[in-house]
Design an enzyme around this catalytic site. Structure first.
Site, mmCIF file in Angstrom:
data_model
loop_
_atom_site.group_PDB
_atom_site.id
_atom_site.type_symbol
_atom_site.label_atom_id
_atom_site.label_comp_id
_atom_site.label_asym_id
_atom_site.label_seq_id
_atom_site.Cartn_x
_atom_site.Cartn_y
_atom_site.Cartn_z
ATOM 1 C CB SER A 16 -0.885 -0.027 1.256
ATOM 2 O OG SER A 16 -1.601 1.170 1.424
ATOM 3 C CG LEU A 63 4.603 6.666 1.384
ATOM 4 C CD1 LEU A 63 5.474 7.326 2.451
ATOM 5 C CD2 LEU A 63 4.339 7.641 0.242
ATOM 6 C CB VAL A 99 7.965 -5.066 10.313
ATOM 7 C CG1 VAL A 99 7.879 -4.929 8.810
ATOM 8 C CG2 VAL A 99 6.995 -4.139 11.035
ATOM 9 C CB CYS A 143 7.131 1.590 3.384
ATOM 10 S SG CYS A 143 8.272 2.300 2.201
ATOM 11 C CE1 TYR A 173 3.440 7.564 12.052
ATOM 12 C CE2 TYR A 173 3.720 9.945 11.977
ATOM 13 C CZ TYR A 173 3.696 8.711 11.337
ATOM 14 O OH TYR A 173 3.949 8.639 9.992
ATOM 15 C CE LYS A 182 6.819 6.626 11.089
ATOM 16 N NZ LYS A 182 7.195 5.534 10.167
ATOM 17 C CG PHE A 207 3.930 11.524 0.508
ATOM 18 C CD1 PHE A 207 4.721 12.309 1.340
ATOM 19 C CD2 PHE A 207 4.391 11.245 -0.766
ATOM 20 C CE1 PHE A 207 5.953 12.797 0.909
ATOM 21 C CE2 PHE A 207 5.618 11.716 -1.209
ATOM 22 C CZ PHE A 207 6.399 12.493 -0.374
#
Ligand SMILES: NC(=O)c1ccc[n+]([C@@H]2O[C@H](COP(=O)([O-])OP(=O)(O)OC[C@H]3O[C@@H](n4cnc5c(N)ncnc54)[C@H](O)[C@@H]3O)[C@@H](O)[C@H]2O)c1
Length: 253
Positions: free
Chosen positions: A15, A17, A60, A86, A161, A165, A194
């Site tokens: 999905s 990116l 992951v 990603c 989040y 990151k 995005f």
């Protein structure tokens, strides 16, 4: 590193990116292992792109699942040359809710687990595979991780989040320094806003306001623009140990 005939593991490749990156790299002659939790979308993309891709259902955060995805790729394509990580989730919750109740700790941890621990898990297993392989090329491998501008300009409710990151940004240099002796580069991309399924939940009005807050161009980033940066990073061997923002100059208030 030349992209043609190389093999890349793309987590979150079913999905947004990740999908755009799979499509772009395969169009340049690469092979891709689409490693994602979403079986339906992953199989669909792999069958559309036929012989150059395989889908591996993969969380992951799981050692077994990531290792199995790598082995499936090596079996089919003979070697692994890098990864583009990603896979990620957005967690939104304030430290205190309106009644003053504390945030859910498990929800906070889930964001850290998938976005940060998952990124580390993939990097360590991909690096171990690349180190095992014999090649005379200057560039033995490339690991590209995905952070976010929220790593730098986190907003209210983005504690998990932003922290996850920032952790991905923090991983970048130590991993690049450690893997330098093996000829493996490590780079991080920090995307702005995005137009992907992750962003589709935002109401139209908020989306329009976001677009207007991008200095130039005044629109959401196209997933292919992220993919093109991945391709450039793979191609340009002198890029290493850096985090690149791709964000139309947006700075979150
Ligand atoms: N879209 C944006 O504006 C934006 C901005 C900054 C950063 N990012 C980051 O870019 C990455 C991709 O985002 P996107 O917008 O393409 O999202 P997306 O939701 O379209 O795609 C994410 C993919 O990751 C997969 N995934 C989620 N958890 C997983 C797990 N545990 N194991 C394997 N796969 C898993 C999902 O199934 C999905 O296919 C994420 O890390 C996100 O945080 C996105």
């Amino acid at each position: 590193m030349q992209i043609k005939n190389k093999t890349f593991l793309v987590t979150g490749g079913a999905s947004g990116l990740g999908e755009a990156t799979v499509r772009y790299l395969v169009a340049q002659g690469a092979n891709a292992i689409i490693a994602d939790l979403n079986e339906e979308a992953g199989h669909k993309l792999a069958s559309e792109l036929s012989n150059n891709t395989i889908f591996a259902k993969c969380d992951v955060t799981s050692e077994e699942a990531v290792q199995a995805a790598i082995e499936a790729g090596v079996t089919k394509f003979n070697s692994l040359n890098g990864s583009i990580n990603c896979a990620g989730i957005v967690v939104v919750q304030k430290l205190l809710d309106r009644e003053g109740n504390p945030a859910d700790l498990a929800k906070f941890s889930k964001g850290i687990e998938i976005n940060l621990v998952g990124t580390f898990n993939v990097a360590r297993l991909v690096a171990a595979q690349i180190v095992k392989q014999q090649t005379d090329e200057e560039d033995k491998g490339i690991i590209i991780n995905t952070a976010s501008i929220a790593a730098f300009d986190g907003q209210v409710g983005q504690g998990s989040y932003s922290a996850s990151k920032s952790g991905v940004v923090g991983l970048n240099l130590p991993l690049a320094r450690e893997l330098a002796r093996y000829g493996i580069r490590v780079m991080t991309i920090a995307p702005g806003v995005f137009g992907t399924p992750m962003m589709s939940k935002i109401p139209d009005e908020a989306r329009h306001a976001l677009e207007q807050s991008v200095p130039y161009p005044k629109r959401l980033g196209a997933p292919e623009e992220f993919a093109k940066l991945c391709a450039h990073i793979i191609d340009n061997s002198y890029l290493n140990g850096e985090t690149i923002r791709v964000d139309g100059a947006i700075r979150m208030a």
